[in-house]
Design an enzyme around this catalytic site. Structure first.
Site, PDB file in Angstrom:
ATOM      1  N   LYS A  66      46.110   0.639  46.078  1.00 36.87           N
ATOM      2  CA  LYS A  66      46.859   0.479  47.331  1.00 36.87           C
ATOM      3  C   LYS A  66      46.910   1.771  48.157  1.00 36.87           C
ATOM      4  O   LYS A  66      46.970   1.720  49.375  1.00 36.87           O
ATOM      5  CB  LYS A  66      48.281  -0.011  47.049  1.00 36.87           C
ATOM      6  N   ASP A 102      53.567  -6.316  51.773  1.00 37.50           N
ATOM      7  CA  ASP A 102      54.629  -6.368  50.749  1.00 37.50           C
ATOM      8  C   ASP A 102      55.991  -6.208  51.436  1.00 37.50           C
ATOM      9  O   ASP A 102      56.990  -6.790  50.999  1.00 37.50           O
ATOM     10  CB  ASP A 102      54.462  -5.235  49.720  1.00 37.50           C
TER      11      ASP A 102
END
Ligand code: NDP
Length: 286
Positions: A66, A102
């Site tokens: 990420k 997210d």
């Protein structure tokens, strides 16, 4: 032409994203194929570069890439810039834009559960990558105070320091998990978000509780980011004690819904994706 999209990570075989994303594309009648792409670190840059081709919609990114993937983007959405990590890449005619859905996934999972964090005291249990996204999500939803509790105190302190640059007046605090002030922090929380891997199925902490629930007020809302099992030991214990609680599956699906809508510029078939995710997870339960 079948459009390609998928999940980049290592490992990715356990992920249910291919199941519920493919169900979403099929229900929307789109000719796209969502795959699991298990990459070695040395393959990452070249693979991401190929996503600029016209048949690629983009990708999702998971552990451990990420942060590394962010460095290969042509542009970043501001949430990704603040969080310092991306979980979604969108290919806009050869220009790769990085997003962190997210953040929106977590925000939506709270609102769907009818919990509004604005003006509240939130406690984060954990200070890793997921906690970082949740912390920003809560700051942007107007929490009054945020306490970060982590096994490694210095990592929690680093997150608090990074948030301080744009915390919009929220009171920030960080504590080591074994510090004296922990029960008091938990006892004054309106919301506790469990952001560690404690309780994850298949891990050495499977079946364990991250902290003692008896410190929490009866009206405290508990959110566990872990999606597998659907009902973690923490969620189970919180519900049993009469508190409101959610697990990580809604967040997982809603981050995927947000990514789907960025790739396709169409409303995602949310109900189909939620149902497929629950079905996929129940199969791993059995
Ligand atoms: P990281 O590796 O970045 O962070 C792990 C966190 O867990 C750290 O705070 C670490 O503490 C803590 N931790 C790990 N093991 C233990 C232990 N035995 N005792 C105490 N603390 C421990 O992981 P992520 O932040 O990316 O992910 C954390 C969890 O969130 C995972 O379980 C993941 O499945 C879940 N997640 C769910 C998402 C969803 O959509 N539902 C999205 C992203 C993540 P320390 O700093 O001391 O090592």
């Amino acid at each position: 032409m079948t459009l390609r999209v998928g999940l980049i990570g290592h490992p990715v075989a356990h992920s249910i994203s291919p199941r519920f994303q493919q169900a979403g594309f099929d229900a929307a009648g789109l000719d796209a194929r969502y795959d699991a792409w298990d990459l070695q670190p040395a393959e990452l840059e070249g693979f991401i570069g190929d996503l600029r081709q016209s048949d690629a919609l983009g990708a999702n990114i998971t552990i451990p890439y990420k942060e590394a993937a962010l460095r290969h983007m042509d542009g970043l959405h501001q949430t990704a810039r603040f969080v310092g990590a991306i979980n979604t890449i969108v290919n806009n005619d050869g220009h790769l834009q990085g997003y962190n859905t997210d953040v929106t996934g977590f925000q939506r999972s709270l609102s769907e559960a009818d919990f509004d964090p604005s003006g509240k005291h939130a406690v984060l249990w954990g200070a890793g990558g997921a906690a970082r996204a949740v912390a920003w999500a809560l700051i942007w939803r107007g929490v009054n105070a945020l306490t970060i509790i982590n096994r490694t105190a210095v990592r929690g302190g680093r997150l608090r320091h990074d948030l301080a640059s744009a915390s919009a007046g929220a009171k920030l605090k960080s504590l080591g998990a074994d510090e004296e002030g922990v029960p008091a922090a938990l006892g004054s929380a309106d919301l506790v978000v469990q952001c560690t891997s404690i309780g994850l199925r298949g891990s050495e902490t499977e079946g364990q509780l991250p902290f003692d629930l008896s410190s929490l007020r009866p009206e405290a809302f508990v959110a566990d980011l872990i999606a597998n099992p659907i009902e973690t030991p923490l969620v189970e214990a919180a519900l049993k004690s009469g508190r409101r609680a959610i697990g990580g599956l809604p967040m997982l699906v809603y981050q995927g819904v947000a990514a789907f809508e960025l790739w396709t510029e169409r409303e995602a078939p949310v109900e189909v994706m939620l149902a497929e995710a629950s079905a996929a997870m129940s199969e791993t339960d059995s």
